[in-house]
Design an enzyme around this catalytic site. Structure first.
Site, PDB file in Angstrom:
ATOM      1  N   ASP A  26       4.082   0.373  11.829  1.00 60.40           N
ATOM      2  CA  ASP A  26       2.594  -0.055  11.379  1.00 60.40           C
ATOM      3  C   ASP A  26       2.720  -1.545  11.855  1.00 60.40           C
ATOM      4  OD1 ASP A  26       3.033   1.540   8.194  1.00 60.40           O
ATOM      5  OD2 ASP A  26       2.589   2.213  10.320  1.00 60.40           O
ATOM      6  N   LYS A  55       0.756  -1.146   0.259  1.00 55.86           N
ATOM      7  CA  LYS A  55       0.068   0.064  -0.122  1.00 55.86           C
ATOM      8  C   LYS A  55       0.715   1.330   0.015  1.00 55.86           C
ATOM      9  CE  LYS A  55      -1.318   1.954   3.931  1.00 55.86           C
ATOM     10  NZ  LYS A  55      -1.444   3.109   4.223  1.00 55.86           N
ATOM     11  N   ASN A  56       2.077   1.155   0.827  1.00 58.05           N
ATOM     12  CA  ASN A  56       2.775   2.450   1.176  1.00 58.05           C
ATOM     13  C   ASN A  56       3.689   2.571  -0.104  1.00 58.05           C
ATOM     14  OD1 ASN A  56       1.236   3.008   3.045  1.00 58.05           O
ATOM     15  ND2 ASN A  56       2.711   2.437   4.592  1.00 58.05           N
ATOM     16  N   ARG A  85       0.231  14.451  12.563  1.00 56.71           N
ATOM     17  CA  ARG A  85       0.806  14.341  11.049  1.00 56.71           C
ATOM     18  C   ARG A  85       1.146  15.696  10.506  1.00 56.71           C
ATOM     19  NH1 ARG A  85      -1.320   9.384   9.796  1.00 56.71           N
ATOM     20  NH2 ARG A  85       0.584   9.211   8.483  1.00 56.71           N
ATOM     21  N   PRO A  86       2.022  16.289  10.933  1.00 58.45           N
ATOM     22  CA  PRO A  86       2.266  17.708  10.383  1.00 58.45           C
ATOM     23  C   PRO A  86       3.039  17.616   9.030  1.00 58.45           C
ATOM     24  CG  PRO A  86       3.927  17.275  12.059  1.00 58.45           C
ATOM     25  CD  PRO A  86       2.858  16.216  12.266  1.00 58.45           C
ATOM     26  N   VAL A  87       3.315  18.456   8.201  1.00 55.32           N
ATOM     27  CA  VAL A  87       4.016  18.310   6.906  1.00 55.32           C
ATOM     28  C   VAL A  87       4.792  19.431   6.832  1.00 55.32           C
ATOM     29  CG1 VAL A  87       2.188  17.168   5.500  1.00 55.32           C
ATOM     30  CG2 VAL A  87       2.170  19.824   5.704  1.00 55.32           C
ATOM     31  N   ASP A  88       5.439  19.966   7.882  1.00 54.06           N
ATOM     32  CA  ASP A  88       6.373  21.048   8.123  1.00 54.06           C
ATOM     33  C   ASP A  88       7.713  20.571   7.240  1.00 54.06           C
ATOM     34  OD1 ASP A  88       6.336  19.375  10.251  1.00 54.06           O
ATOM     35  OD2 ASP A  88       8.085  20.223  11.002  1.00 54.06           O
ATOM     36  N   LEU A  89       8.343  19.415   7.269  1.00 52.79           N
ATOM     37  CA  LEU A  89       9.453  18.986   6.575  1.00 52.79           C
ATOM     38  C   LEU A  89       9.308  18.845   5.175  1.00 52.79           C
ATOM     39  CD1 LEU A  89      10.531  16.054   9.120  1.00 52.79           C
ATOM     40  CD2 LEU A  89      11.135  18.482   9.059  1.00 52.79           C
ATOM     41  N   ARG A 107      -4.693  11.223   3.636  1.00 53.59           N
ATOM     42  CA  ARG A 107      -3.391  11.688   3.739  1.00 53.59           C
ATOM     43  C   ARG A 107      -2.376  11.735   2.518  1.00 53.59           C
ATOM     44  NH1 ARG A 107       0.033  14.035   7.166  1.00 53.59           N
ATOM     45  NH2 ARG A 107       2.381  13.575   6.898  1.00 53.59           N
ATOM     46  N   VAL A 113       7.244   6.775  17.348  1.00 53.92           N
ATOM     47  CA  VAL A 113       7.237   7.399  16.131  1.00 53.92           C
ATOM     48  C   VAL A 113       5.816   8.393  16.137  1.00 53.92           C
ATOM     49  CG1 VAL A 113       6.798   7.027  13.547  1.00 53.92           C
ATOM     50  CG2 VAL A 113       8.299   5.370  14.930  1.00 53.92           C
ATOM     51  N   CYS A 119      -5.094  12.715  11.836  1.00 56.98           N
ATOM     52  CA  CYS A 119      -5.728  11.690  11.775  1.00 56.98           C
ATOM     53  C   CYS A 119      -5.811  10.968  13.358  1.00 56.98           C
ATOM     54  CB  CYS A 119      -5.421  10.664  10.708  1.00 56.98           C
ATOM     55  SG  CYS A 119      -3.785  10.028  11.048  1.00 56.98           S
ATOM     56  N   ARG A 150      -9.223   0.517   3.721  1.00 62.28           N
ATOM     57  CA  ARG A 150      -8.481   1.508   2.948  1.00 62.28           C
ATOM     58  C   ARG A 150      -6.963   0.711   2.908  1.00 62.28           C
ATOM     59  NH1 ARG A 150     -10.047   7.301   5.539  1.00 62.28           N
ATOM     60  NH2 ARG A 150     -11.403   7.637   3.745  1.00 62.28           N
TER      61      ARG A 150
HETATM   62  C1  EPZ Z   1       4.122   6.925   6.156  1.00 62.34           C
HETATM   63  O1  EPZ Z   1       3.447   7.909   6.942  1.00 62.34           O
HETATM   64  C2  EPZ Z   1       3.304   5.642   6.288  1.00 62.34           C
HETATM   65  N1  EPZ Z   1       2.260   6.220   5.042  1.00 62.34           N
HETATM   66  C3  EPZ Z   1       2.503   5.201   7.490  1.00 62.34           C
HETATM   67  O2  EPZ Z   1       1.991   4.041   7.442  1.00 62.34           O
HETATM   68  C4  EPZ Z   1       3.801   4.747   8.451  1.00 62.34           C
HETATM   69  O3  EPZ Z   1       3.359   4.880   9.362  1.00 62.34           O
HETATM   70  C5  EPZ Z   1       5.037   6.097   8.378  1.00 62.34           C
HETATM   71  O4  EPZ Z   1       5.183   6.517   7.108  1.00 62.34           O
HETATM   72  C6  EPZ Z   1       6.160   5.505   9.311  1.00 62.34           C
HETATM   73  O5  EPZ Z   1       6.750   4.534   8.477  1.00 62.34           O
HETATM   74  C7  EPZ Z   1       2.097   6.016   3.821  1.00 62.34           C
HETATM   75  O6  EPZ Z   1       3.275   5.920   3.317  1.00 62.34           O
HETATM   76  C8  EPZ Z   1       1.147   6.507   3.190  1.00 62.34           C
HETATM   77  P1  EPZ Z   1       6.474   9.905   8.750  1.00 62.34           P
HETATM   78  P2  EPZ Z   1       4.338   9.474   6.931  1.00 62.34           P
HETATM   79  O7  EPZ Z   1       6.588  11.300   7.733  1.00 62.34           O
HETATM   80  O8  EPZ Z   1       5.026   9.721   5.807  1.00 62.34           O
HETATM   81  C9  EPZ Z   1       6.705  13.368  12.063  1.00 62.34           C
HETATM   82  C10 EPZ Z   1       0.005   2.960   7.615  1.00 62.34           C
HETATM   83  O9  EPZ Z   1      -0.668   2.474   8.643  1.00 62.34           O
HETATM   84  N2  EPZ Z   1       6.756  14.435  10.854  1.00 62.34           N
HETATM   85  O10 EPZ Z   1       7.573   9.040   8.601  1.00 62.34           O
HETATM   86  O11 EPZ Z   1       3.077  10.365   7.171  1.00 62.34           O
HETATM   87  C11 EPZ Z   1       5.378  12.820  11.968  1.00 62.34           C
HETATM   88  O12 EPZ Z   1       4.414  13.456  12.808  1.00 62.34           O
HETATM   89  C12 EPZ Z   1       0.637   4.190   7.707  1.00 62.34           C
HETATM   90  O13 EPZ Z   1       0.283   2.273   6.437  1.00 62.34           O
HETATM   91  C13 EPZ Z   1       7.019  15.629  11.223  1.00 62.34           C
HETATM   92  O14 EPZ Z   1       6.958  15.913  12.138  1.00 62.34           O
HETATM   93  O15 EPZ Z   1       5.087   9.306   8.264  1.00 62.34           O
HETATM   94  C14 EPZ Z   1       5.723  11.310  12.840  1.00 62.34           C
HETATM   95  O16 EPZ Z   1       5.731  11.622  14.118  1.00 62.34           O
HETATM   96  C15 EPZ Z   1       0.281   4.986   8.957  1.00 62.34           C
HETATM   97  N3  EPZ Z   1       6.972  16.726  10.174  1.00 62.34           N
HETATM   98  C16 EPZ Z   1       7.115  10.934  12.154  1.00 62.34           C
HETATM   99  O17 EPZ Z   1       7.709  12.286  11.620  1.00 62.34           O
HETATM  100  C17 EPZ Z   1       6.792  16.264   8.842  1.00 62.34           C
HETATM  101  O18 EPZ Z   1       6.669  16.795   7.854  1.00 62.34           O
HETATM  102  C18 EPZ Z   1       7.137  10.077  11.061  1.00 62.34           C
HETATM  103  O19 EPZ Z   1       6.088  10.492  10.302  1.00 62.34           O
HETATM  104  C19 EPZ Z   1       6.402  14.882   8.582  1.00 62.34           C
HETATM  105  C20 EPZ Z   1       6.529  14.050   9.601  1.00 62.34           C
END
Ligand code: EPZ
Length: 464
Positions: A331, A44-45, A143-147, A114, A353, A138, A423
Site C-alpha cells: 500500500d 482503514k484496514n 482479487r480472488p477469494v479462493d483461500l 471488496r 503482491v 478491481c 474511500r
Molecule cells: C488487504 O487486501 C488490504 N485491504 C489491502 O489494502 C492490502 O493491500 C492487502 O491486504 C495486502 O496487504 C483491506 O484490508 C480491506 P490479500 P486483501 O488477500 O486482503 C492473493 C488498500 O489500499 N489472494 O493479502 O484483499 C491476492 O490476489 C488496500 O488499503 C489470493 O490469491 O489482500 C493478492 O495477490 C489495497 N487468494 C495477495 O493474495 C485469496 O483468496 C494478497 O492479497 C486472497 C488473496
C-alpha cells in the site's frame, strides 16, 4: 462535535450523494513547503474488518477512532441491510448485531466494496448460512477469494459459487463450523481475517498456518479477544483459535493508520518539509521509516507515538520490493514511487503482491517523471523537477501518489478520481491544507485548467 448519525435500515444515502461527491477534482499549486502537526486517523484496514467482526457479537459493540471514510459509510449500509443497527457519532461507531435479519448481502453494494466480503466468515459462524456476492476484481488485480473459500470448506462449510454469488452454509443440526488446521498458500490478509473470525465461534481448535502478520490482523484479533474470543499467535505466521459458544459486548479503539502516516511522511519528504505526526505506532512503520532513511529522510521519535521528519536536501535513489508484513507494504508502493521520481539516480520497484498495481506510473509520467514499466517492475530515473498537469487516480493509493507528486510539481495539478481517494483517506486534502499546502477540492466546472480527456481504460473501477 460531529452530528449523531443514525444509519437507517435502508442504509445511508448512496455515497455519491454523500458530502464526499465524486464529481469534484483536486487542484494543487505545487512547490510550497508544509509545516505543523497532522493527526493520524484510525486505520482503514482495521476499521472495515472490525466492523464485520462485530457481526460475531451477540451484544452491542462500541468502536472508537473510526476514520471518516466513504468505505466505512458503505460497509455501514451493507451491515444495516443485514439487520445490524449502527449509530455513528464522529469517530465512534456503535454496532448492535443482536438481530441479524437476513444472511443475504445486497449485491449492488457488496460488489462496490471488496472489504464487505469479510462478512461471510462472521455470518457463517453466527447463522450457519451466508449468501455473499463475490467481490470481483478491481483496478489493482483479480482479487480472488479462493483461500477464504477453501478455508471455510475445511471448517465444514458447503460453498457453491454461481451467478456471482457465494452461497455458503453449514450442514448438520447444530450448524456450527468445526475447528480445522488450515495452511494458506499465500499469507493473505483477508483470508487470515475471514478464517480467524469464523473460528472464534467454531467447535474446537483452528490453526491457521502461513497466516498474514499485518498489524491490522493483530488489531482484529485483539478486538475479538476483547469480545471473549480465544486467539493466540496473531502477528505471527501461526494463529491458534479455540471456539467459544458466543462473544459478548465490548468497547474497542482502532490502531492509527500506518499507511496514512506513511503517506504524510512522504508528503514531508517530497516538499522538503519538517512535520510532526501523531498518534502513530512506530513499530508498525519500521519498513517505511527504514526506506525513507535509505533515501535520505531522517525521522525521529519526537515523543511517545509522535514522529518528526527532518527535511532532506537531496533524495537518493532506492530499490523497493513489496512483500507481506513485516516486508515493505504494497500500500506504500505508489506513494514511494512519487517520491523516487525526484530522487538522484535510478530506482527499481518490484510489485510482488498484486498483479496490476503500477498504473500510476503512466500518470506520474504525465507530470514529467521518467518511469518505464515492464511486467510488475517499474524503473524510475530521477528527474530534477515535476510539472503540474491534469491526471487521473486509478485506485486509492495511486490517487495518493498523484497528490504527493502534485505537492512538489511546478505549476498546477488537477486530479480526477477522488472517489478512490475519499474511500481510503480521512479528509486528506483538508489535512494537507492545514499544513500549508495550496490544495483545494473544486467541482469540475470551476477548474481553470481543462481536465485532460482520459482514455476509456484508465477509468478504473472499484476500490479494494
Ligand atoms: C488487504 O487486501 C488490504 N485491504 C489491502 O489494502 C492490502 O493491500 C492487502 O491486504 C495486502 O496487504 C483491506 O484490508 C480491506 P490479500 P486483501 O488477500 O486482503 C492473493 C488498500 O489500499 N489472494 O493479502 O484483499 C491476492 O490476489 C488496500 O488499503 C489470493 O490469491 O489482500 C493478492 O495477490 C489495497 N487468494 C495477495 O493474495 C485469496 O483468496 C494478497 O492479497 C486472497 C488473496
Amino acid at each position: 462535535m460531529e452530528g449523531r448519525l443514525i444509519i437507517p435500515s435502508s442504509g445511508l444515502p448512496d455515497a455519491k450523494s454523500s458530502p464526499i461527491a465524486d464529481s469534484s477534482v483536486l487542484q494543487i499549486w505545487g512547490g510550497h513547503r508544509l509545516q505543523g502537526h497532522v493527526k493520524i486517523s484510525g486505520a482503514k484496514n482495521s476499521a472495515l474488518v472490525i466492523m464485520a467482526g462485530a457481526l460475531l457479537c451477540s451484544g452491542e459493540c462500541r468502536i472508537r477512532n473510526v476514520p471518516l471514510l466513504a468505505d466505512v459509510t458503505r460497509l455501514g449500509q451493507i451491515l444495516s441491510a443485514l439487520g445490524v443497527r449502527l449509530t455513528q457519532t464522529g469517530e465512534i461507531l456503535d454496532i448492535d448485531a443482536r438481530e441479524i435479519k437476513t444472511s443475504k448481502a445486497p449485491y449492488e453494494l457488496v460488489t462496490q466494496l471488496r472489504a464487505s466480503f469479510f462478512a461471510i466468515g462472521p455470518m457463517l459462524a453466527r447463522l450457519g448460512v451466508a449468501q455473499m456476492p463475490l467481490p470481483g476484481g478491481c483496478a489493482i488485480g483479480a482479487r480472488p477469494v479462493d483461500l477464504h473459500v477453501r478455508g471455510l470448506q475445511a471448517m465444514g462449510a458447503e460453498v457453491q459459487i454461481e451467478h456471482g454469488i457465494c452461497n455458503a452454509y453449514v450442514p448438520g443440526n447444530n450448524r456450527r463450523l468445526k475447528g480445522a488446521k488450515i495452511y494458506l498458500d499465500t499469507p493473505s490478509v483477508g483470508a487470515t481475517e475471514t478464517l480467524m473470525m469464523a473460528a472464534t465461534l467454531a467447535d474446537g481448535e483452528t490453526i491457521i498456518e502461513n497466516a498474514a502478520r499485518e498489524p491490522e490482523v493483530v488489531d482484529l484479533a485483539n478486538f475479538c479477544i476483547a469480545m471473549g474470543a480465544k486467539i493466540e499467535g496473531a502477528g505471527t505466521s501461526t494463529i491458534t483459535i479455540v471456539g467459544v459458544p458466543q462473544l459478548h459486548s465490548t468497547e474497542y479503539s482502532i490502531i492509527p493508520d500506518r499507511i496514512e502516516a506513511g503517506t504524510f511522511l512522504i508528503a514531508a519528504a517530497i516538499t522538503r518539509s519538517e512535520l510532526t505526526l501523531s498518534p502513530v505506532v512506530p513499530e508498525h512503520l519500521t519498513p517505511i521509516i527504514a526506506k525513507l532513511q535509505e533515501i535520505g529522510v531522517d525521522i525521529i521519535e519526537e515523543a511517545p507515538n509522535c514522529l518528526r521528519t527532518l527535511s532532506a536536501e537531496t533524495l537518493r535513489a532506492a530499490d523497493i520490493e513489496t512483500l507481506p508484513h513485516p516486508g515493505f507494504p504494497t500500500d506504500m508502493q505508489a506513494p514511494f514511487m512519487a517520491l523516487l521520481t525526484l530522487a538522484e539516480g535510478d530506482s527499481l520497484i518490484n510489485e510482488s503482491v498484486f498483479e496490476n498495481r503500477l498504473r500510476h506510473a503512466s500518470e506520474l509520467n504525465r507530470l514529467g517523471a521518467d518511469i518505464r514499466v515492464k511486467g510488475n517492475v517499474a524503473f524510475i530515473r530521477g528527474v530534477p523537477i515535476l510539472s503540474g498537469a491534469p491526471v487521473l487516480g486509478t485506485d486509492l493509493r495511486a490517487s495518493a501518489a498523484l497528490v504527493l507528486a502534485g505537492l512538489a510539481a511546478d505549476g498546477t495539478t488537477i486530479i480526477q478520481g477522488l472517489q478512490h481517494l475519499d474511500r481510503g483517506y480521512d479528509r486528506l486534502d483538508s489535512k494537507l491544507q492545514q499544513l500549508g499546502a495550496r490544495i483545494q477540492r473544486v467541482s469540475v466546472a470551476k477548474t481553470n485548467t481543462e481536465v485532460a480527456p482520459q482514455n476509456a481504460d484508465s477509468q478504473a473501477s472499484i476500490s479494494m
